[in-house]
Design an enzyme around this catalytic site. Structure first.
Site, PDB file in Angstrom:
ATOM      1  N   CYS A   1       0.816  -1.226   0.000  1.00  0.00           N
ATOM      2  CA  CYS A   1       0.000   0.000   0.000  1.00  0.00           C
ATOM      3  C   CYS A   1       0.845   1.269   0.000  1.00  0.00           C
ATOM      4  O   CYS A   1       0.341   2.356  -0.229  1.00  0.00           O
ATOM      5  CB  CYS A   1      -0.934   0.010   1.204  1.00  0.00           C
TER       6      CYS A   1
ATOM      7  N   ASP B   1       2.320   2.632   2.546  1.00  0.00           N
ATOM      8  CA  ASP B   1       2.256   3.401   3.796  1.00  0.00           C
ATOM      9  C   ASP B   1       3.550   3.252   4.608  1.00  0.00           C
ATOM     10  O   ASP B   1       4.191   2.207   4.585  1.00  0.00           O
ATOM     11  CB  ASP B   1       1.057   2.940   4.636  1.00  0.00           C
TER      12      ASP B   1
ATOM     13  N   CYS C   1      -2.980   5.214   5.807  1.00  0.00           N
ATOM     14  CA  CYS C   1      -4.436   5.209   5.870  1.00  0.00           C
ATOM     15  C   CYS C   1      -4.932   5.477   7.301  1.00  0.00           C
ATOM     16  O   CYS C   1      -4.143   5.490   8.251  1.00  0.00           O
ATOM     17  CB  CYS C   1      -4.953   3.849   5.404  1.00  0.00           C
TER      18      CYS C   1
ATOM     19  N   CYS D   1      -2.729  -3.076   8.714  1.00  0.00           N
ATOM     20  CA  CYS D   1      -2.327  -1.748   9.187  1.00  0.00           C
ATOM     21  C   CYS D   1      -1.963  -1.814  10.679  1.00  0.00           C
ATOM     22  O   CYS D   1      -1.049  -1.128  11.122  1.00  0.00           O
ATOM     23  CB  CYS D   1      -3.444  -0.739   8.967  1.00  0.00           C
TER      24      CYS D   1
END
Ligand code: FES
Length: 127
Positions: A33, A35, A59, A103
């Site tokens: 992603c 991140d 996110c 996450c």
């Protein structure tokens, strides 16, 4: 997609930004992603985490996970902090959508990275 608790924390995250006097920093990223998460720790001579903060480019789930992870590990020894499981973060948040579980894993990994860097630094200082 997110529950109310997650949304509230996302709007008002705690423990944000670099920590003045931090003596351990961890940084991890998720290639899928893109991140990136940084965790800053202030660890005292008894290896207790006195303070923790984060900087996350990512996110909402990554931001709230790092915010919560910092809260959970404050006041714990580094040994205890290493035992933190991402499920604890998810439970604290009252759940995360399945595709956002990774996450919370990022927060756990960032703490592990910070503690590992701290230990490397300590070992070097002892030489
Ligand atoms: Fe990448 Fe959340 S989507 S950490």
């Amino acid at each position: 997609m997110y529950n109310e608790k997650v949304m509230d924390l996302f709007k008002n995250p705690k423990n944000v930004g670099e920590l003045p006097g931090a003596n351990a920093v961890g940084k991890v990223g998720n290639e899928a992603c893109g991140d990136i998460m940084q965790i800053f720790l202030k660890i005292n001579d008894n290896e207790i985490i006195e303070d923790a903060s984060f900087k996350t480019f990512g996110c909402a789930a990554a931001i709230v996970s790092s915010s919560v992870a910092c809260d959970i590990i404050k006041g714990k020894s580094i040994e205890e902090a290493l035992k933190l499981e991402n499920q604890e973060i998810i439970d604290y948040l009252g759940g995360l959508p399945t595709h956002k579980i990774h996450c919370s894993v990022l927060a756990k990994e960032a703490i592990e990275d910070a503690i590992s860097n701290y230990r490397k630094k300590q070992a070097k200082a002892k030489k």
